[in-house]
Motif scaffolding. Structure first.
Motif, mmCIF file in Angstrom:
data_model
loop_
_atom_site.group_PDB
_atom_site.id
_atom_site.type_symbol
_atom_site.label_atom_id
_atom_site.label_comp_id
_atom_site.label_asym_id
_atom_site.label_seq_id
_atom_site.Cartn_x
_atom_site.Cartn_y
_atom_site.Cartn_z
ATOM 1 N N GLY A 160 39.068 75.549 82.316
ATOM 2 C CA GLY A 160 38.526 75.804 83.650
ATOM 3 C C GLY A 160 39.460 75.376 84.763
ATOM 4 O O GLY A 160 39.023 75.205 85.907
ATOM 5 N N GLY A 161 40.755 75.209 84.437
ATOM 6 C CA GLY A 161 41.706 74.743 85.437
ATOM 7 C C GLY A 161 42.543 75.854 86.022
ATOM 8 O O GLY A 161 42.299 77.045 85.799
ATOM 9 N N GLU A 162 43.546 75.459 86.803
ATOM 10 C CA GLU A 162 44.423 76.394 87.482
ATOM 11 C C GLU A 162 45.859 75.915 87.357
ATOM 12 O O GLU A 162 46.122 74.709 87.269
ATOM 13 N N VAL A 163 46.782 76.874 87.331
ATOM 14 C CA VAL A 163 48.212 76.574 87.296
ATOM 15 C C VAL A 163 48.851 77.231 88.505
ATOM 16 O O VAL A 163 48.638 78.426 88.746
ATOM 17 N N ASP A 164 49.635 76.457 89.242
ATOM 18 C CA ASP A 164 50.301 76.972 90.438
ATOM 19 C C ASP A 164 51.779 76.597 90.379
ATOM 20 O O ASP A 164 52.146 75.568 89.782
ATOM 21 N N VAL A 165 52.623 77.426 90.958
ATOM 22 C CA VAL A 165 54.071 77.167 90.924
ATOM 23 C C VAL A 165 54.673 77.488 92.282
ATOM 24 O O VAL A 165 54.265 78.446 92.937
ATOM 25 N N LYS A 166 55.598 76.682 92.683
ATOM 26 C CA LYS A 166 56.407 76.928 93.869
ATOM 27 C C LYS A 166 57.854 76.723 93.459
ATOM 28 O O LYS A 166 58.204 75.691 92.883
ATOM 29 N N SER A 167 58.688 77.709 93.746
ATOM 30 C CA SER A 167 60.075 77.626 93.286
ATOM 31 C C SER A 167 61.001 78.260 94.301
ATOM 32 O O SER A 167 60.635 79.232 94.975
ATOM 33 N N GLU A 168 62.182 77.692 94.379
ATOM 34 C CA GLU A 168 63.227 78.220 95.244
ATOM 35 C C GLU A 168 64.539 78.151 94.470
ATOM 36 O O GLU A 168 64.901 77.101 93.917
ATOM 37 N N VAL A 169 65.210 79.296 94.386
ATOM 38 C CA VAL A 169 66.438 79.369 93.598
ATOM 39 C C VAL A 169 67.464 78.386 94.149
ATOM 40 O O VAL A 169 67.747 78.366 95.350
ATOM 41 N N GLY A 170 68.015 77.519 93.235
ATOM 42 C CA GLY A 170 69.014 76.527 93.618
ATOM 43 C C GLY A 170 68.431 75.220 94.098
ATOM 44 O O GLY A 170 69.184 74.239 94.237
ATOM 45 N N SER A 171 67.106 75.170 94.382
ATOM 46 C CA SER A 171 66.508 73.930 94.895
ATOM 47 C C SER A 171 65.563 73.278 93.890
ATOM 48 O O SER A 171 65.363 72.075 93.941
ATOM 49 N N GLY A 172 64.955 74.065 93.006
ATOM 50 C CA GLY A 172 64.076 73.479 92.013
ATOM 51 C C GLY A 172 62.713 74.146 91.968
ATOM 52 O O GLY A 172 62.442 75.130 92.681
ATOM 53 N N THR A 173 61.875 73.595 91.111
ATOM 54 C CA THR A 173 60.548 74.174 90.848
ATOM 55 C C THR A 173 59.509 73.060 90.792
ATOM 56 O O THR A 173 59.794 71.968 90.306
ATOM 57 N N ILE A 174 58.317 73.363 91.286
ATOM 58 C CA ILE A 174 57.197 72.422 91.230
ATOM 59 C C ILE A 174 56.024 73.128 90.554
ATOM 60 O O ILE A 174 55.536 74.148 91.035
ATOM 61 N N PHE A 175 55.590 72.582 89.411
ATOM 62 C CA PHE A 175 54.406 73.078 88.708
ATOM 63 C C PHE A 175 53.228 72.162 89.015
ATOM 64 O O PHE A 175 53.373 70.943 88.979
ATOM 65 N N THR A 176 52.079 72.758 89.293
ATOM 66 C CA THR A 176 50.871 71.984 89.583
ATOM 67 C C THR A 176 49.758 72.476 88.682
ATOM 68 O O THR A 176 49.414 73.667 88.694
ATOM 69 N N VAL A 177 49.185 71.564 87.897
ATOM 70 C CA VAL A 177 48.073 71.879 87.001
ATOM 71 C C VAL A 177 46.844 71.139 87.496
ATOM 72 O O VAL A 177 46.881 69.911 87.678
ATOM 73 N N ARG A 178 45.780 71.877 87.719
ATOM 74 C CA ARG A 178 44.528 71.296 88.199
ATOM 75 C C ARG A 178 43.485 71.406 87.086
ATOM 76 O O ARG A 178 43.196 72.505 86.600
ATOM 77 N N LEU A 179 42.888 70.273 86.670
ATOM 78 C CA LEU A 179 41.884 70.224 85.614
ATOM 79 C C LEU A 179 40.587 69.640 86.171
ATOM 80 O O LEU A 179 40.604 68.565 86.766
ATOM 81 N N PRO A 180 39.452 70.369 86.020
ATOM 82 C CA PRO A 180 38.186 69.895 86.606
ATOM 83 C C PRO A 180 37.646 68.674 85.875
ATOM 84 O O PRO A 180 37.967 68.421 84.711
ATOM 85 N N LEU A 181 36.808 67.911 86.585
ATOM 86 C CA LEU A 181 36.195 66.722 86.007
ATOM 87 C C LEU A 181 34.985 67.049 85.145
ATOM 88 O O LEU A 181 34.468 66.172 84.444
ATOM 89 N N THR A 182 34.515 68.295 85.205
ATOM 90 C CA THR A 182 33.361 68.717 84.397
ATOM 91 C C THR A 182 33.798 69.839 83.469
ATOM 92 O O THR A 182 34.639 70.660 83.828
#
Length: 554
Positions: A506-528
């Motif tokens: 029931g979670g979500e995966v999000d990504v922000k990336s810029e070529v040459g600068s890096g990548t940030i992955f964000t995983v959101r997991l619900p408490l229920t």
């Protein structure tokens, strides 16, 4: 109003009957009225000729008083309004109505005289209808005036008393006015009787039309409507029965019955096909779930294979140390035991052996727990504990790759309902992807955990300063078997499996990336827990809109 066929049919037929009956009654009344007037005109003509004949001898003898007395006696009879005699100049020579004798002159151009005096010479012979006219008398009722010419007969033209030249054809006219009140009363009675008869006819015909239409039109059509409703509600076992209908309605009912039978047959075939399809779908779903489990285990083993080299080096150091310490301890040990002066040294070496073997055991235990193929199940587990355990497995790999691995964990995070082995696989895939993306340069990977902004979920963030993801690949990274790695380095299942695990939780995966600068992955997991049947992971067929990830893990 009148939206039903039967109502419209009844109304239309009733209106037609009323119009026909009214026209028929009117024609009948007018015809009878004309017949009565014709009879009265004929009687008035006979009466006028009779008066002329009765006064002929008196006129021939120039005994006017005797002739006028006869006229007066006749005028007193019921139904006769007046009797008048006009000379050829239009002057009233005698009238039974007081005050008209010798004083009244009739205009020859009037409507009453125009029939005879329309030409220079008066017309000698006219039909009775041409000599009759209907007018409104001063007493208010209608009257019939019959004009009879008085001809200049030879006996008149040769008489000694008042001879008239033979050139004069008409000496004057005799007008007899009769009351038409009896005819008007009779016409009124006929109209009343005709209205009653017409009303009764209309009523009887309307009743007949009503019952006929209901019996042979409305009821069969209503039965057809009810049958079609049964069909529309898919109650196909009810037969269509129409009673009392016409041939056309019977044919229509037969067509509906054939349609019902065919539709029932088609529905049975569809139900059978649906049952077969449902069984096949269930079978294929089970096969897909088994395939998904195998893919997850394959991905886990592939990750384990990548860890093997670095873990081997990690284990080799303590094992080599244990070997050296064992050799030193062997040298200290004599045939008669351990020298007393070297017991502290021996204990020191033994403590180091215990420490190094414990370290090896911990590494092997982590590897076994990661590679173990357990049954998917959810229970409360701490994201920080899973993250620490996973990071410890890849720490040596990061050290060998020259990548700085840093963790920032929020110690206040609550436990979440999850499958800890699957979440460990998610963390491992993201961290190893980040290490591979930053190796060969002064790489840095940061792993963070925190509570979501709405305090309804925990958030895992893996950031690196690596090569980044090209924009054209950003929407494809979750597609199964999509990879940018060289051949033999991966098959593109890592992030697909990752996405399936997160979505199943029931979670979500999000990504922000810029070529040459890096990548940030964000995983959101619900408490229920979102799903009562945990452990089932669905691989995505296409990348979700607005959600992406670097497919650097096979």
């Amino acid at each position: 109003m009148f939206r039903r066929l039967a109502q419209r049919l009844i109304l239309a037929l009733t209106v037609i009957v009323i119009i026909i009956a009214a026209i028929s009654g009117l024609i009948t009344v007018r015809s009878q009225e004309r017949q009565l007037l014709d009879s009265m005109i004929l009687g008035a003509d006979q009466l006028s000729r009779g008066i002329a004949a009765a006064t002929w001898h008196a006129m021939l003898a120039d005994n006017r008083n005797s002739a006028y007395s006869v006229m007066q006696t006749i005028a007193e009879k019921q139904g006769i309004d007046r009797i008048r005699i006009f000379n050829r100049d239009g002057i009233v020579m005698y009238s039974t109505a007081p005050g008209e004798t010798g004083r009244t002159r009739v205009d020859k151009s009037s409507e009453a005289c125009a029939v005879c005096h329309a030409t220079t010479e008066p017309r000698m012979v006219l039909a009775a209808h041409s000599r009759a006219r209907v007018f409104r008398s001063p007493m208010g009722h209608r009257s019939l005036a019959m004009v009879t010419p008085i001809y200049n007969e030879p006996s008149c033209s040769q008489a000694d008393c008042h001879a008239h030249p033979k050139s004069i054809k008409v000496l004057g006219v005799l007008e007899v006015a009769l009351s038409i009140q009896p005819v008007d009363h009779e016409v009124a009675d006929m109209k009343w009787r005709a209205s009653i008869v017409t009303g009764i006819e209309i009523l009887l015909i309307s009743v007949f039309i009503f019952f006929f239409t209901r019996r042979f039109v409305a009821r069969p059509v209503q039965q057809l409507v009810e049958a079609t409703k049964e069909i529309s509600d898919m109650r196909l076992d009810t037969p269509i029965e129409v009673k009392g209908g016409s041939q056309e309605i019977d044919e229509l009912a037969s067509s509906f019955s054939a349609m019902r039978r065919r539709l029932k047959s088609a529905m049975n075939e569809l139900n059978q096909f649906a049952e077969t399809l449902e069984a096949k779908v269930t079978e294929r779903t089970e096969q897909l779930q088994q395939a998904q489990k195998k893919l997850m285990q394959t991905d886990r083993l592939a990750s384990l294979g990548q860890l093997s080299a670095s873990v081997a080096h990690e284990i080799n150091n303590p094992v080599s140390g244990v070997l050296n310490l064992a050799m030193l301890m062997q040298r200290i040990l004599k045939d008669d035991g351990i020298p007393k002066e070297r017991i502290p040294e021996f204990r020191k070496y033994l403590t180091q052996v215990i420490h190094e073997t414990t370290r090896v055991g911990r590494i092997v235990s982590d590897l076994l727990s990661f590679s173990r193929r357990s049954k998917p199940q959810r229970s409360l587990a701490g994201l920080n504990r899973i993250t620490r355990s996973t990071v410890s497995l890849v720490a040596h790999k990061a050290k060998l790759a020259g990548v700085e691995l840093e963790t920032k964990l929020d110690e206040t995070l609550p436990d979440i309902p999850c499958d800890s082995s699957q979440i460990q696989q998610v963390v491992l895939n993201l961290v190893m992807n980040a290490i591979e993306a930053t190796q060969g340069k002064a790489g840095r990977v940061e792993v963070l955990t925190k509570l979501g902004p709405n305090r309804d979920a925990v958030v895992l963030t893996v950031a690196d300063n690596g090569e980044g993801i090209p924009p054209e690949n950003l929407s494809k990274i979750f597609d199964p078997f999509f990879t940018t790695k060289p051949e033999g380095k991966g098959v593109g299942l890592g992030l697909a499996v990752l996405y399936g695990i997160v979505e199943a939780h029931g979670g979500e995966v999000d990504v922000k990336s810029e070529v040459g600068s890096g990548t940030i992955f964000t995983v959101r997991l619900p408490l229920t827990a979102p799903d009562p049947s945990p452990g089932v992971v669905q691989l995505p067929m296409t990348a979700p809109v607005g959600t992406a990830s670097a497919n650097r893990m096979d």
